[in-house]
Design a protein around this motif. Structure first.
Motif, PDB file in Angstrom:
ATOM      1  N   TYR A  57      12.070  87.876-100.560  1.00  0.00           N
ATOM      2  CA  TYR A  57      12.758  86.983-101.500  1.00  0.00           C
ATOM      3  C   TYR A  57      13.647  87.783-102.450  1.00  0.00           C
ATOM      4  N   TYR A  58      13.065  88.823-103.057  1.00  0.00           N
ATOM      5  CA  TYR A  58      13.829  89.656-103.987  1.00  0.00           C
ATOM      6  C   TYR A  58      14.533  90.819-103.303  1.00  0.00           C
ATOM      7  N   SER A  59      14.120  91.147-102.061  1.00  0.00           N
ATOM      8  CA  SER A  59      14.682  92.295-101.323  1.00  0.00           C
ATOM      9  C   SER A  59      14.525  93.597-102.103  1.00  0.00           C
ATOM     10  N   GLY A  60      13.369  93.784-102.685  1.00  0.00           N
ATOM     11  CA  GLY A  60      13.088  94.998-103.448  1.00  0.00           C
ATOM     12  C   GLY A  60      12.513  94.639-104.802  1.00  0.00           C
ATOM     13  N   GLY A  61      12.501  95.628-105.700  1.00  0.00           N
ATOM     14  CA  GLY A  61      11.962  95.391-107.030  1.00  0.00           C
ATOM     15  C   GLY A  61      11.001  96.482-107.447  1.00  0.00           C
ATOM     16  N   ASP A  62      10.380  96.297-108.606  1.00  0.00           N
ATOM     17  CA  ASP A  62       9.528  97.343-109.170  1.00  0.00           C
ATOM     18  C   ASP A  62       8.417  97.784-108.226  1.00  0.00           C
ATOM     19  N   THR A  63       7.745  96.824-107.596  1.00  0.00           N
ATOM     20  CA  THR A  63       6.590  97.183-106.779  1.00  0.00           C
ATOM     21  C   THR A  63       6.975  98.117-105.634  1.00  0.00           C
ATOM     22  N   TYR A  64       8.138  97.880-105.019  1.00  0.00           N
ATOM     23  CA  TYR A  64       8.588  98.769-103.943  1.00  0.00           C
ATOM     24  C   TYR A  64       9.160 100.061-104.493  1.00  0.00           C
ATOM     25  N   ASN A  65       9.776 100.009-105.650  1.00  0.00           N
ATOM     26  CA  ASN A  65      10.265 101.252-106.264  1.00  0.00           C
ATOM     27  C   ASN A  65       9.112 102.175-106.628  1.00  0.00           C
ATOM     28  N   PHE A  66       8.011 101.601-107.130  1.00  0.00           N
ATOM     29  CA  PHE A  66       6.839 102.408-107.462  1.00  0.00           C
ATOM     30  C   PHE A  66       6.262 103.078-106.229  1.00  0.00           C
ATOM     31  N   HIS A  67       6.397 102.403-105.071  1.00  0.00           N
ATOM     32  CA  HIS A  67       5.806 102.956-103.851  1.00  0.00           C
ATOM     33  C   HIS A  67       6.819 103.727-103.009  1.00  0.00           C
ATOM     34  N   SER A  68       7.838 103.034-102.509  1.00  0.00           N
ATOM     35  CA  SER A  68       8.776 103.677-101.585  1.00  0.00           C
ATOM     36  C   SER A  68       9.568 104.806-102.227  1.00  0.00           C
ATOM     37  N   TYR A  69       9.890 104.656-103.527  1.00  0.00           N
ATOM     38  CA  TYR A  69      10.636 105.693-104.232  1.00  0.00           C
ATOM     39  C   TYR A  69       9.777 106.368-105.302  1.00  0.00           C
ATOM     40  N   GLY A  70       8.482 106.327-105.078  1.00  0.00           N
ATOM     41  CA  GLY A  70       7.556 106.917-106.049  1.00  0.00           C
ATOM     42  C   GLY A  70       6.380 107.582-105.379  1.00  0.00           C
ATOM     43  N   SER A  71       5.295 106.840-105.210  1.00  0.00           N
ATOM     44  CA  SER A  71       4.056 107.436-104.691  1.00  0.00           C
ATOM     45  C   SER A  71       4.210 107.957-103.268  1.00  0.00           C
ATOM     46  N   ARG A  72       5.101 107.370-102.478  1.00  0.00           N
ATOM     47  CA  ARG A  72       5.320 107.843-101.101  1.00  0.00           C
ATOM     48  C   ARG A  72       5.753 109.310-101.092  1.00  0.00           C
ATOM     49  N   HIS A  73       6.577 109.712-102.043  1.00  0.00           N
ATOM     50  CA  HIS A  73       7.046 111.104-102.086  1.00  0.00           C
ATOM     51  C   HIS A  73       5.937 112.057-102.537  1.00  0.00           C
ATOM     52  N   ILE A  74       5.044 111.588-103.399  1.00  0.00           N
ATOM     53  CA  ILE A  74       3.895 112.427-103.779  1.00  0.00           C
ATOM     54  C   ILE A  74       2.969 112.586-102.576  1.00  0.00           C
ATOM     55  N   TRP A  75       2.771 111.500-101.833  1.00  0.00           N
ATOM     56  CA  TRP A  75       1.957 111.578-100.609  1.00  0.00           C
ATOM     57  C   TRP A  75       2.580 112.557 -99.613  1.00  0.00           C
ATOM     58  N   GLU A  76       3.896 112.491 -99.445  1.00  0.00           N
ATOM     59  CA  GLU A  76       4.577 113.424 -98.539  1.00  0.00           C
ATOM     60  C   GLU A  76       4.396 114.858 -98.994  1.00  0.00           C
ATOM     61  N   ALA A  77       4.419 115.059-100.318  1.00  0.00           N
ATOM     62  CA  ALA A  77       4.201 116.407-100.850  1.00  0.00           C
ATOM     63  C   ALA A  77       2.809 116.912-100.486  1.00  0.00           C
ATOM     64  N   PHE A  78       1.804 116.069-100.608  1.00  0.00           N
ATOM     65  CA  PHE A  78       0.450 116.463-100.243  1.00  0.00           C
ATOM     66  C   PHE A  78       0.359 116.799 -98.759  1.00  0.00           C
ATOM     67  N   MET A  79       1.068 116.056 -97.931  1.00  0.00           N
ATOM     68  CA  MET A  79       1.014 116.308 -96.491  1.00  0.00           C
ATOM     69  C   MET A  79       1.712 117.626 -96.118  1.00  0.00           C
ATOM     70  N   GLU A  80       2.788 117.961 -96.846  1.00  0.00           N
ATOM     71  CA  GLU A  80       3.572 119.148 -96.510  1.00  0.00           C
ATOM     72  C   GLU A  80       3.185 120.370 -97.335  1.00  0.00           C
ATOM     73  N   ASP A  81       2.862 120.162 -98.597  1.00  0.00           N
ATOM     74  CA  ASP A  81       2.551 121.268 -99.504  1.00  0.00           C
ATOM     75  C   ASP A  81       1.578 120.759-100.574  1.00  0.00           C
ATOM     76  N   PRO A  82       0.267 120.842-100.299  1.00  0.00           N
ATOM     77  CA  PRO A  82      -0.724 120.292-101.232  1.00  0.00           C
ATOM     78  C   PRO A  82      -0.578 120.793-102.669  1.00  0.00           C
ATOM     79  N   ALA A  83      -0.160 122.039-102.833  1.00  0.00           N
ATOM     80  CA  ALA A  83       0.020 122.583-104.189  1.00  0.00           C
ATOM     81  C   ALA A  83       1.087 121.798-104.942  1.00  0.00           C
ATOM     82  N   ALA A  84       2.178 121.469-104.261  1.00  0.00           N
ATOM     83  CA  ALA A  84       3.240 120.676-104.879  1.00  0.00           C
ATOM     84  C   ALA A  84       2.738 119.267-105.186  1.00  0.00           C
TER      85      ALA A  84
END
Length: 442
Positions: A57-84
């Protein structure tokens, strides 16, 4: 939606129900047990529905920004470089060596309030393989825990009103919807419920426990870190609740009358001190700046960041002064509690809010009409005072600083359970309640 959502989310939901089934007997009794799984299911469905609405309906918004442009990158960091990953999760928000590769992609990395939510989501992402839907379900569980504790707090005060208390705390539609997904409101709402029960345990029931005290402080810290203005409304109400409950236990009427001015002074001083302390950390919430902060926030939400969230409204011109805000208090409280009116509806989500507002207005008129003769005496009940002070103060705060019905419908959800509880307690105060059904369930 991604393939991982269809794989991980059902597994997480199955685990949640399994753990809930194991724990249910220890957190319920014969009266509250029937509400447990329906309330849990409502929260999970609310989280999934919110994600669906934001995507399609909104095609995005805070909830997806918090995840897709937020926590997802921290998760990727843990997968590639846990220290980061650890630096991102526990760092101070600065671009330390080795994390810029990830932090530069995080939309809210330098927004402390939003980044707190992203950090919580990132912890859940480690369990869900960064599945948005599964992480949203875990957010809904946090909300369920908080609202269940709010339900328990008031159920313990008036167990014969269990059905009405359950409706007010667990099943208000907009609270279920807006207070279940991956949003700031989910976390702050949960903390309010947890803080209410812990305050009751420690200060009213006099059952001090160091673990509970630390959890209470943690709730205050999380609310402070995400939405300071909620704390500005909540802490003074909480202090008044404790003081008023203590005074109500005194048997001597003469002593109560003598002590009442002192209680009011202590509560006022405590509230002022709380607001001053919050203002020290963030000048926007200092007393002399609150009016200007409300003005900037209202116009920003109405015409910029919240322009697409729904129809705008106006209470009049804001001049940036605190006295100017106070003049608009009646209108602000009205818009938070009883608007949008049906003729102001512009989209389906506003219709849900309008139906709730009309229902709340009708219930308010009904309760006032039925209890007009004893209304003033009823309002001296400490529990009613607590709910009314918080809900009306918060209604004023969000009503005067939002100017957008779409955003307001989300921002106002913390006040709805408390206002509904106040109406219930006012209606049944000094009224003979039928306990046959209640006793038969024991």
């Amino acid at each position: 939606m991604e393939l991982r959502d269809f794989i991980v989310t059902p597994i997480i939901i199955l685990l949640v129900y399994t753990v809930a089934y194991i724990l249910r007997s220890s957190v319920t009794d014969s009266v509250t047990r029937p509400y447990f799984f329906p309330a849990l299911t409502a929260k999970i469905l609310g989280a999934l529905a919110l994600g669906f609405i934001y995507q399609f309906y909104y095609s995005g918004g805070d909830t997806y920004n918090f995840h897709s442009y937020g926590s997802r990158h921290i998760w990727e960091a843990f997968m590639e470089d846990p220290a980061a990953g650890f630096k991102l999760l526990f760092g101070d928000g600065s671009n330390e060596l080795g994390i810029y590769k990830y932090s530069s992609k995080i939309a809210f990395f330098h927004d402390r309030q939003s980044f707190m939510v992203i950090r919580i989501a990132a912890v859940f992402d480690l369990l869900t393989f960064s599945s948005y839907s599964a992480t949203a379900v875990l957010f809904s569980i946090i909300s369920f825990i908080g609202l269940w504790m709010l339900f328990v707090a008031f159920y313990e005060l008036k167990p014969e009103l269990h059905r009405w208390i359950a409706i007010a705390t667990l099943f208000i539609p907009s609270v279920v919807f807006w207070g279940s997904g991956l949003l700031k409101d989910t976390i702050t709402l949960a903390c309010l419920g947890i803080a209410t029960l812990l305050t009751k345990r420690i200060f009213i029931d006099k059952r001090f426990n160091i673990v509970q005290a630390l959890l209470l402080l943690l709730c205050f810290y999380i609310i402070f870190s995400i939405k300071k203005y909620i704390l500005l409304s909540y802490l003074p109400a909480l202090m008044i609740w404790v003081y008023a409950t203590t005074l109500a236990k005194v048997r001597s009427t003469a002593f109560k009358v003598l002590m009442l001015p002192f209680v009011i002074i202590i509560a006022a001083v405590s509230g002022y001190f709380t607001i001053a302390q919050v203002g020290k950390d963030d000048p926007r919430y200092a007393l002399e700046q609150i009016g200007n902060t409300a003005k900037i926030t209202a116009y920003d939400i109405a015409y910029l960041t919240g322009h697409d969230a729904g129809s705008t409204y106006s209470l009049g011109e804001l001049d940036g002064s605190f006295s100017g805000l106070l003049k608009l208090a009646p209108q602000a409280i009205n818009v938070s509690l009883f608007r949008p009116y049906i003729w102001e509806v512009r989209n389906p989500l506003m219709l849900m809010s309008a139906v709730e507002s009309i229902t709340l207005l009708a219930l308010t008129i009904f309760v006032i009409f039925k209890r007009a003769a004893t209304l003033f005496a009823t309002l001296l009940n400490p529990h009613i005072i607590y709910c009314m002070v918080f809900s009306l103060t918060f209604a004023f705060a969000v009503g005067v600083s939002t100017f957008n019905f779409g955003t307001l419908s989300r921002y106002k959800i913390p006040l709805l359970p408390f206002y509904a509880l106040a109406l219930i307690f006012i209606y049944y105060e000094n009224k003979e309640t039928k306990l046959d059904e209640f006793e038969s369930t024991e």
